[in-house]
Design a protein around this motif. Structure first.
Motif, PDB file in Angstrom:
ATOM      1  N   VAL A  98       0.842  -1.202   0.000  1.00 24.00           N
ATOM      2  CA  VAL A  98       0.000   0.000   0.000  1.00 24.00           C
ATOM      3  C   VAL A  98       0.876   1.251   0.000  1.00 24.00           C
ATOM      4  O   VAL A  98       0.603   2.210  -0.735  1.00 24.00           O
ATOM      5  CB  VAL A  98      -0.977  -0.004   1.201  1.00 24.00           C
ATOM      6  N   GLU A  99       1.932   1.240   0.785  1.00 24.25           N
ATOM      7  CA  GLU A  99       2.831   2.402   0.839  1.00 24.25           C
ATOM      8  C   GLU A  99       3.471   2.670  -0.526  1.00 24.25           C
ATOM      9  O   GLU A  99       3.493   3.809  -1.002  1.00 24.25           O
ATOM     10  CB  GLU A  99       3.912   2.171   1.894  1.00 24.25           C
ATOM     11  N   ARG A 102       0.774   3.946  -3.020  1.00 21.32           N
ATOM     12  CA  ARG A 102       0.419   5.351  -2.778  1.00 21.32           C
ATOM     13  C   ARG A 102       1.514   6.289  -3.279  1.00 21.32           C
ATOM     14  O   ARG A 102       1.232   7.301  -3.905  1.00 21.32           O
ATOM     15  CB  ARG A 102       0.164   5.589  -1.295  1.00 21.32           C
ATOM     16  N   ARG A 103       2.755   5.934  -2.982  1.00 20.22           N
ATOM     17  CA  ARG A 103       3.882   6.769  -3.450  1.00 20.22           C
ATOM     18  C   ARG A 103       3.947   6.810  -4.966  1.00 20.22           C
ATOM     19  O   ARG A 103       4.392   7.791  -5.549  1.00 20.22           O
ATOM     20  CB  ARG A 103       5.205   6.258  -2.896  1.00 20.22           C
ATOM     21  N   SER A 107      -4.370   4.708  -7.629  1.00 17.76           N
ATOM     22  CA  SER A 107      -5.619   4.741  -6.875  1.00 17.76           C
ATOM     23  C   SER A 107      -5.796   3.373  -6.219  1.00 17.76           C
ATOM     24  O   SER A 107      -5.117   2.396  -6.579  1.00 17.76           O
ATOM     25  CB  SER A 107      -6.801   5.023  -7.805  1.00 17.76           C
ATOM     26  N   ARG A 108      -6.736   3.304  -5.289  1.00 18.45           N
ATOM     27  CA  ARG A 108      -7.024   2.024  -4.632  1.00 18.45           C
ATOM     28  C   ARG A 108      -7.433   0.987  -5.676  1.00 18.45           C
ATOM     29  O   ARG A 108      -6.986  -0.165  -5.637  1.00 18.45           O
ATOM     30  CB  ARG A 108      -8.134   2.220  -3.603  1.00 18.45           C
ATOM     31  N   ALA A 111      -4.442  -0.229  -7.628  1.00 16.99           N
ATOM     32  CA  ALA A 111      -3.608  -1.107  -6.806  1.00 16.99           C
ATOM     33  C   ALA A 111      -4.234  -2.495  -6.697  1.00 16.99           C
ATOM     34  O   ALA A 111      -3.544  -3.514  -6.819  1.00 16.99           O
ATOM     35  CB  ALA A 111      -3.404  -0.497  -5.421  1.00 16.99           C
TER      36      ALA A 111
END
Length: 124
Positions: A98-99, A102-103, A107-108, A111
């Motif tokens: 997740v990290e 995001r970097r 988007s969710r 991912a």
């Protein structure tokens, strides 16, 4: 619940209705017809479906949670418990992904799509 494994409460049974619900959900979880991660209906919905008081279903859910059969995640819902979801290595790997996502500006949904694609297409 699940159309394949509907719950049935027998009002003429000597077994209290909350215990009938508790027993059937626990048996489904143990037998695999309710697999880990399966989302259970909200208390009020299941109570209405079964013709029971919400407090009756709430008691069954509380007892199932105390026994580790289900997990309640607030507004997300109530799910059949999975030992894998509390595995520290899996939790750490998910947090690391997740990290990075995001970097990278994903988007969710993007991912999750990458996870789905990787899941179905093994890397060599």
């Amino acid at each position: 619940m699940d159309p394949v494994t509907p719950l049935v409460v027998d009002p003429s049974s000597a077994e209290p209705p909350y215990e009938q619900v508790r027993r059937q959900v626990a048996a489904g979880a143990a037998g695999g017809s309710l697999p880990p991660g399966h989302k259970l209906p909200p208390v009020r919905q299941l109570a209405a479906d079964l013709g029971l008081a919400a407090n009756t279903v709430a008691r069954a859910y509380r007892e199932l949670e105390a026994d580790g059969v289900i997990e309640t995640h607030g507004r997300r819902g109530t799910f059949i418990a999975s030992p894998h979801l509390s595995d520290p290595a899996a939790v750490e790997a998910a947090a690391a992904y997740v990290e990075v996502a995001r970097r990278s500006g994903l988007s969710r949904e993007e991912a999750i799509r990458l996870v789905d694609d990787s899941w179905t297409t093994p890397r060599e």
